[in-house]
Design an enzyme around this catalytic site. Structure first.
Site, PDB file in Angstrom:
ATOM      1  N   ARG A   1      -4.680 -23.242 -13.986  1.00 21.34           N
ATOM      2  CA  ARG A   1      -3.503 -23.962 -14.476  1.00 21.34           C
ATOM      3  C   ARG A   1      -3.534 -24.062 -16.002  1.00 21.34           C
ATOM      4  O   ARG A   1      -2.520 -23.839 -16.674  1.00 21.34           O
ATOM      5  CB  ARG A   1      -3.446 -25.355 -13.842  1.00 21.34           C
ATOM      6  CG  ARG A   1      -3.134 -25.309 -12.352  1.00 21.34           C
ATOM      7  CD  ARG A   1      -3.360 -26.648 -11.666  1.00 21.34           C
ATOM      8  NE  ARG A   1      -2.525 -27.718 -12.193  1.00 21.34           N
ATOM      9  CZ  ARG A   1      -1.230 -27.862 -11.931  1.00 21.34           C
ATOM     10  NH1 ARG A   1      -0.601 -26.987 -11.173  1.00 21.34           N
ATOM     11  NH2 ARG A   1      -0.564 -28.894 -12.424  1.00 21.34           N
TER      12      ARG A   1
ATOM     13  N   TYR B   1      14.870 -34.954  -6.889  1.00 22.40           N
ATOM     14  CA  TYR B   1      16.117 -34.192  -6.951  1.00 22.40           C
ATOM     15  C   TYR B   1      16.068 -33.020  -7.925  1.00 22.40           C
ATOM     16  O   TYR B   1      16.978 -32.193  -7.937  1.00 22.40           O
ATOM     17  CB  TYR B   1      17.273 -35.127  -7.342  1.00 22.40           C
ATOM     18  CG  TYR B   1      17.701 -36.038  -6.226  1.00 22.40           C
ATOM     19  CD1 TYR B   1      18.531 -35.574  -5.201  1.00 22.40           C
ATOM     20  CD2 TYR B   1      17.247 -37.350  -6.160  1.00 22.40           C
ATOM     21  CE1 TYR B   1      18.907 -36.403  -4.158  1.00 22.40           C
ATOM     22  CE2 TYR B   1      17.622 -38.189  -5.119  1.00 22.40           C
ATOM     23  CZ  TYR B   1      18.456 -37.713  -4.125  1.00 22.40           C
ATOM     24  OH  TYR B   1      18.818 -38.532  -3.085  1.00 22.40           O
TER      25      TYR B   1
ATOM     26  N   LYS C   1       1.046 -33.893  -5.542  1.00 20.10           N
ATOM     27  CA  LYS C   1       0.604 -35.074  -6.281  1.00 20.10           C
ATOM     28  C   LYS C   1       1.791 -35.890  -6.759  1.00 20.10           C
ATOM     29  O   LYS C   1       1.748 -37.127  -6.785  1.00 20.10           O
ATOM     30  CB  LYS C   1      -0.252 -34.633  -7.469  1.00 20.10           C
ATOM     31  CG  LYS C   1      -0.835 -35.769  -8.280  1.00 20.10           C
ATOM     32  CD  LYS C   1      -1.723 -35.238  -9.396  1.00 20.10           C
ATOM     33  CE  LYS C   1      -2.328 -36.377 -10.211  1.00 20.10           C
ATOM     34  NZ  LYS C   1      -3.193 -35.871 -11.304  1.00 20.10           N
TER      35      LYS C   1
ATOM     36  N   HIS D   1      -9.224 -25.195 -10.931  1.00 19.25           N
ATOM     37  CA  HIS D   1      -8.166 -25.906 -11.651  1.00 19.25           C
ATOM     38  C   HIS D   1      -7.877 -25.236 -12.991  1.00 19.25           C
ATOM     39  O   HIS D   1      -6.794 -25.395 -13.564  1.00 19.25           O
ATOM     40  CB  HIS D   1      -8.579 -27.365 -11.869  1.00 19.25           C
ATOM     41  CG  HIS D   1      -7.430 -28.315 -11.922  1.00 19.25           C
ATOM     42  ND1 HIS D   1      -6.594 -28.417 -13.003  1.00 19.25           N
ATOM     43  CD2 HIS D   1      -6.972 -29.216 -11.022  1.00 19.25           C
ATOM     44  CE1 HIS D   1      -5.678 -29.344 -12.778  1.00 19.25           C
ATOM     45  NE2 HIS D   1      -5.873 -29.837 -11.579  1.00 19.25           N
TER      46      HIS D   1
ATOM     47  N   ARG E   1      -2.353 -26.461  -7.919  1.00 15.62           N
ATOM     48  CA  ARG E   1      -3.617 -27.179  -7.829  1.00 15.62           C
ATOM     49  C   ARG E   1      -4.456 -26.586  -6.689  1.00 15.62           C
ATOM     50  O   ARG E   1      -3.905 -26.132  -5.685  1.00 15.62           O
ATOM     51  CB  ARG E   1      -3.377 -28.669  -7.597  1.00 15.62           C
ATOM     52  CG  ARG E   1      -2.659 -29.347  -8.763  1.00 15.62           C
ATOM     53  CD  ARG E   1      -2.384 -30.818  -8.489  1.00 15.62           C
ATOM     54  NE  ARG E   1      -1.690 -31.434  -9.623  1.00 15.62           N
ATOM     55  CZ  ARG E   1      -0.366 -31.421  -9.796  1.00 15.62           C
ATOM     56  NH1 ARG E   1       0.409 -30.824  -8.894  1.00 15.62           N
ATOM     57  NH2 ARG E   1       0.182 -31.987 -10.850  1.00 15.62           N
TER      58      ARG E   1
ATOM     59  N   HIS F   1       3.871 -31.047 -12.977  1.00 16.63           N
ATOM     60  CA  HIS F   1       3.301 -32.250 -13.557  1.00 16.63           C
ATOM     61  C   HIS F   1       4.136 -33.452 -13.133  1.00 16.63           C
ATOM     62  O   HIS F   1       5.363 -33.370 -13.040  1.00 16.63           O
ATOM     63  CB  HIS F   1       3.241 -32.149 -15.077  1.00 16.63           C
ATOM     64  CG  HIS F   1       2.092 -31.321 -15.547  1.00 16.63           C
ATOM     65  ND1 HIS F   1       2.061 -30.691 -16.765  1.00 16.63           N
ATOM     66  CD2 HIS F   1       0.917 -31.018 -14.942  1.00 16.63           C
ATOM     67  CE1 HIS F   1       0.925 -30.038 -16.908  1.00 16.63           C
ATOM     68  NE2 HIS F   1       0.207 -30.224 -15.817  1.00 16.63           N
TER      69      HIS F   1
END
Length: 404
Positions: free
Chosen positions: A334, A367, A268, A331, A241, A357
């Site tokens: 992406r 994890y 994010k 952006h 991003r 995402h």
């Protein structure tokens, strides 16, 4: 050097305000009328802010320093002292259960779990569009029609998406008030369907291979600030991003291991993220290192190396190259990578993980940030090689993932 009591006592007014600096952001402002005001300058969420700490001699030097240290301790704990002061003032001047007081309490409670830029957007939306109209109202008596009036005002200026976001934020505040025993229900739930739906927005992006080659050659010929050129060159190779790219710090990179590890607080998804670095990406970073390697940020501002480049630098660079906002955005790199990598047959989960995402299960996200890493390493190098071929003007038949 730090201030002394003698310096402060002897400070005389002038035609223009005089600033006498102490340390750690504390300074004394001497006004043309002779007033002596203590100020604390600090940064929060990437923005410079000011707080008044009273006037001299009512507040002595040692007292101002004590106040400064207390406020800096709040900053160290992730609290914006300015916002905390506003919340206290609202509660003191009116109903402690009014909407603004509870909204600010909710904001301070959950702010540490958000990315700083996201938190800043939330509080600015509330301060601009909600507090002036229902902020002083007791939260337990605000009705759905009253809230709808606030939202209609926002919708009327063409900011429908903002209206939806504010309705969501207000609902969170109401539910927090219900949970803490200060409201009986959330009236925003009655407004479902009251606002027109928003149209899904797609970031402008280039996905045609020939056009991508043209874009990459244009970037390579960029004649602006060298740091901006490096950021534009790196953006398609890492497809993070724009905010993650501009805030990149040298301490996050291990060029020997060919990895960029972005910490959770800047993501994010609120989970750490690994970006495998291709040989081409490492070359760009090696060339940039002599310019900015001694600073904190990989891509510092053109004005000072103590701050990152602005959030509009990449888009401004694209405009300078002749790409309009409906053609390509920061952006959009992406979308470019996602579209083509999927077409090339790479494992969808590997692509999604590399795009970072948001994982619905935040515990799983924390994890599993290294999930599919071997395939992602192959994919990132193959992607860089593919882009290099396009930039060279070759007709590229990409090596499919299954052929790796």
């Amino acid at each position: 050097m730090p201030l002394t009591d003698t310096t402060i006592r002897n400070a005389k007014p002038a035609a223009k305000p005089i600033t006498l600096f102490d340390r750690d952001g504390l300074y004394l402002l001497v006004t043309p009328t002779g007033g002596k005001w203590w100020r604390l300058k600090y940064r929060y969420g990437g923005k410079s802010k000011l707080l008044s700490l009273g006037t001299y001699p009512a507040v002595k030097l040692k007292d101002a320093r004590v106040k400064r240290d207390e406020l800096r301790q709040q900053l160290a704990s992730g609290i914006d002292p300015g916002q905390l002061r506003k919340a206290a003032k609202v509660a003191q001047n009116g109903d402690a259960n009014n909407f603004e007081a509870i909204a600010r309490e909710w904001f301070e409670k959950f702010k540490p779990t958000w990315v700083a830029s996201h938190a800043d957007k939330i509080i600015r939306r509330l301060e601009r569009d909600v507090f002036p109209y229902v902020g002083r109202r007791s939260i337990n008596i605000i009705t759905a029609p009253e809230l709808l009036t606030v939202l209609r005002r926002i919708e009327s200026r063409g900011a429908l998406e903002t209206a939806h976001r504010i309705m969501q934020n207000c609902g969170q505040v109401f539910r927090y008030a219900v949970a803490t025993g200060r409201a009986e229900r959330d009236p925003s739930g009655d407004l479902r369907g009251a606002l027109p739906p928003t149209r899904e927005k797609h970031h402008a992006s280039i996905t045609d291979p020939k056009a991508i080659g043209d874009l990459l050659r244009a970037i390579d010929g960029y004649r602006g600030f060298a740091v901006t050129r490096s950021a534009l060159n790196l953006a398609p190779l890492v497809f993070v991003r724009p905010g993650e790219l501009r805030m990149a710090q040298w301490s996050e990179f291990d060029l020997e291991s060919a990895e960029w590890r972005i910490p959770a607080e800047r993501m994010k998804s609120r989970a750490p993220h690994i970006v495998p670095l291709s040989l081409q990406a490492i070359t760009i970073l090696r060339e940039l290192e002599p310019l900015t390697g001694s600073a904190k940020y990989v891509f510092p501002s053109v004005r000072t190396n103590t701050r990152p480049m602005s959030n509009n630098t990449i888009n401004a660079g694209l405009r300078r190259l002749g790409y309009a906002s409906d053609e390509m955005t920061g952006h959009g790199f992406r979308s470019m990578a996602s579209t083509i990598l999927n077409e090339q047959g790479w494992h969808r989960d590997a692509i999604e993980r590399q795009l970072a995402h948001a994982e619905r299960d935040t515990v799983r996200a924390a994890y599993n940030y290294a999930e599919h890493l071997p395939e992602r390493r192959k994919m990132m190098q193959a992607w860089a090689d593919y882009l290099a071929g396009l930039a060279a003007g070759a007709i590229i038949i990409p090596l499919r993932a299954k052929e790796q």
